[in-house]
Motif scaffolding. Structure first.
Motif, PDB file in Angstrom:
ATOM      1  N   GLY A   6      12.174  -1.324   2.486  1.00 15.71           N
ATOM      2  CA  GLY A   6      11.812  -1.703   3.842  1.00 15.71           C
ATOM      3  C   GLY A   6      11.879  -3.200   4.027  1.00 15.71           C
ATOM      4  O   GLY A   6      12.271  -3.940   3.112  1.00 15.71           O
ATOM      5  N   ILE A   7      11.491  -3.672   5.208  1.00 16.48           N
ATOM      6  CA  ILE A   7      11.512  -5.097   5.538  1.00 16.48           C
ATOM      7  C   ILE A   7      10.125  -5.514   6.020  1.00 16.48           C
ATOM      8  O   ILE A   7       9.490  -4.792   6.798  1.00 16.48           O
ATOM      9  N   ILE A   8       9.653  -6.637   5.558  1.00 16.31           N
ATOM     10  CA  ILE A   8       8.351  -7.141   6.004  1.00 16.31           C
ATOM     11  C   ILE A   8       8.464  -7.550   7.466  1.00 16.31           C
ATOM     12  O   ILE A   8       9.202  -8.472   7.805  1.00 16.31           O
ATOM     13  N   SER A   9       7.742  -6.838   8.324  1.00 20.98           N
ATOM     14  CA  SER A   9       7.819  -7.094   9.760  1.00 20.98           C
ATOM     15  C   SER A   9       6.666  -7.942  10.270  1.00 20.98           C
ATOM     16  O   SER A   9       6.717  -8.477  11.392  1.00 20.98           O
ATOM     17  N   PHE A  19       2.624  -5.989   7.101  1.00 19.87           N
ATOM     18  CA  PHE A  19       3.164  -4.652   7.330  1.00 19.87           C
ATOM     19  C   PHE A  19       4.651  -4.617   6.980  1.00 19.87           C
ATOM     20  O   PHE A  19       5.361  -5.619   7.136  1.00 19.87           O
ATOM     21  N   ILE A  20       5.064  -3.472   6.508  1.00 15.78           N
ATOM     22  CA  ILE A  20       6.458  -3.243   6.144  1.00 15.78           C
ATOM     23  C   ILE A  20       7.051  -2.205   7.081  1.00 15.78           C
ATOM     24  O   ILE A  20       6.436  -1.163   7.340  1.00 15.78           O
ATOM     25  N   LYS A  21       8.246  -2.490   7.587  1.00 13.41           N
ATOM     26  CA  LYS A  21       8.975  -1.517   8.401  1.00 13.41           C
ATOM     27  C   LYS A  21       9.913  -0.754   7.474  1.00 13.41           C
ATOM     28  O   LYS A  21      10.888  -1.301   6.963  1.00 13.41           O
ATOM     29  N   PRO A  22       9.631   0.545   7.227  1.00 15.16           N
ATOM     30  CA  PRO A  22      10.477   1.329   6.319  1.00 15.16           C
ATOM     31  C   PRO A  22      11.892   1.504   6.869  1.00 15.16           C
ATOM     32  O   PRO A  22      12.095   1.545   8.086  1.00 15.16           O
ATOM     33  N   ARG A  48      13.358  -8.320   2.458  1.00 19.34           N
ATOM     34  CA  ARG A  48      13.650  -6.932   2.069  1.00 19.34           C
ATOM     35  C   ARG A  48      12.923  -6.635   0.761  1.00 19.34           C
ATOM     36  O   ARG A  48      13.090  -7.352  -0.234  1.00 19.34           O
ATOM     37  N   VAL A  49      12.121  -5.584   0.772  1.00 13.95           N
ATOM     38  CA  VAL A  49      11.294  -5.275  -0.384  1.00 13.95           C
ATOM     39  C   VAL A  49      11.390  -3.793  -0.756  1.00 13.95           C
ATOM     40  O   VAL A  49      11.755  -2.950   0.065  1.00 13.95           O
ATOM     41  N   SER A  50      11.052  -3.518  -2.008  1.00 11.86           N
ATOM     42  CA  SER A  50      10.894  -2.134  -2.461  1.00 11.86           C
ATOM     43  C   SER A  50       9.401  -1.882  -2.646  1.00 11.86           C
ATOM     44  O   SER A  50       8.626  -2.820  -2.864  1.00 11.86           O
ATOM     45  N   TYR A  51       8.998  -0.623  -2.582  1.00  9.83           N
ATOM     46  CA  TYR A  51       7.574  -0.301  -2.684  1.00  9.83           C
ATOM     47  C   TYR A  51       7.397   1.184  -2.991  1.00  9.83           C
ATOM     48  O   TYR A  51       8.351   1.967  -2.951  1.00  9.83           O
ATOM     49  N   HIS A  52       6.164   1.540  -3.284  1.00  6.92           N
ATOM     50  CA  HIS A  52       5.800   2.943  -3.465  1.00  6.92           C
ATOM     51  C   HIS A  52       4.718   3.283  -2.446  1.00  6.92           C
ATOM     52  O   HIS A  52       3.925   2.424  -2.052  1.00  6.92           O
ATOM     53  N   LEU A  53       4.677   4.522  -2.038  1.00  7.82           N
ATOM     54  CA  LEU A  53       3.666   4.965  -1.084  1.00  7.82           C
ATOM     55  C   LEU A  53       2.366   5.301  -1.806  1.00  7.82           C
ATOM     56  O   LEU A  53       2.364   5.818  -2.920  1.00  7.82           O
ATOM     57  N   GLY A  71      16.201 -11.775  -5.407  1.00  7.16           N
ATOM     58  CA  GLY A  71      15.801 -13.173  -5.355  1.00  7.16           C
ATOM     59  C   GLY A  71      14.321 -13.361  -5.075  1.00  7.16           C
ATOM     60  O   GLY A  71      13.479 -12.551  -5.445  1.00  7.16           O
ATOM     61  N   HIS A  72      13.994 -14.451  -4.411  1.00  6.27           N
ATOM     62  CA  HIS A  72      12.626 -14.799  -4.008  1.00  6.27           C
ATOM     63  C   HIS A  72      11.705 -15.009  -5.210  1.00  6.27           C
ATOM     64  O   HIS A  72      10.494 -14.830  -5.117  1.00  6.27           O
TER      65      HIS A  72
END
Length: 208
Positions: A6-9, A19-22, A48-53, A71-72
């Protein structure tokens, strides 16, 4: 547990959550800085990030194990800040030891710093926890007052290791002002006028 992208919105630096927009579903997911990779720079918008629910204490769906996809990297900045904080505290401890060894400050003054530092660290930890769960916050003025009265070494450790109040520029500037005020006050106590004042206070305390 399936990894999602998702992307950090939205990101609130002061409160440490966002918040992250999936990319594969509607809505947005809450995440806290404690669930974000400490090997990367602080979160920013559109990252742009990866995550788990997962679910929070109230049973709401949220994101954990949040990590930038590419990166980052923080390039060791966080570790460097922690080491710098430790070096600063050890150095100040050495200064206090020398002052006490040369009988420039009494033992009572020497003991104030670790006590106030411990209280300051607890205050920072309490405030961070309150920010996470939405409870009543400790005012910034209270944190600064603790620093003025000798708690600034503990406050510095808390800022670096708890990653709390370490990004807000106005707070950091005021923090260093409190450090200067405290150091100036300690220096005055080592002058003839300050030593005479301490002896007067100690005498009154003993008489009481």
């Amino acid at each position: 547990m399936k990894q999602e992208i998702g992307i950090i919105s939205n990101w609130n630096e002061e409160k440490g959550f966002g918040f992250i927009k999936p990319s594969n579903r509607e809505g947005k997911l809450f995440f806290h800085i404690n669930d974000y990779s400490n090997k990367h720079k602080r979160p920013i918008l559109d990252l742009r990030v990866s995550y788990h629910l997962s679910t929070d204490q109230k049973g709401r769906t949220c994101a954990v194990d949040v990590t930038p996809v590419k990166g980052h990297k923080n390039n060791g900045k966080g570790i460097g800040q922690r080491l710098l904080s430790l070096v600063l505290v050890v150095f100040w401890g050495g200064v206090l030891f020398i002052f006490h060894h040369e009988r420039l400050v009494p033992t009572a003054i020497l003991c104030i710093y670790p006590l106030m530092s411990f209280i300051a660290f607890l205050a920072y930890a309490k405030d961070k926890h309150a920010a996470q769960v939405g409870k009543w916050r400790t005012s910034e003025n209270t944190l600064h007052i603790l620093s003025v009265f000798g708690g600034w070494p503990g406050a510095k450790i808390a800022q670096s290791f708890l990653r709390h109040k370490s990004q807000k520029i106005s707070f950091r500037v005021t923090y260093w002002i409190t450090v200067c005020i405290n150091c100036a006050a300690l220096y005055w106590l080592t002058t003839p006028e300050g030593i005479a004042w301490i002896k007067k206070v100690m005498k009154n305390v003993n008489m009481g």
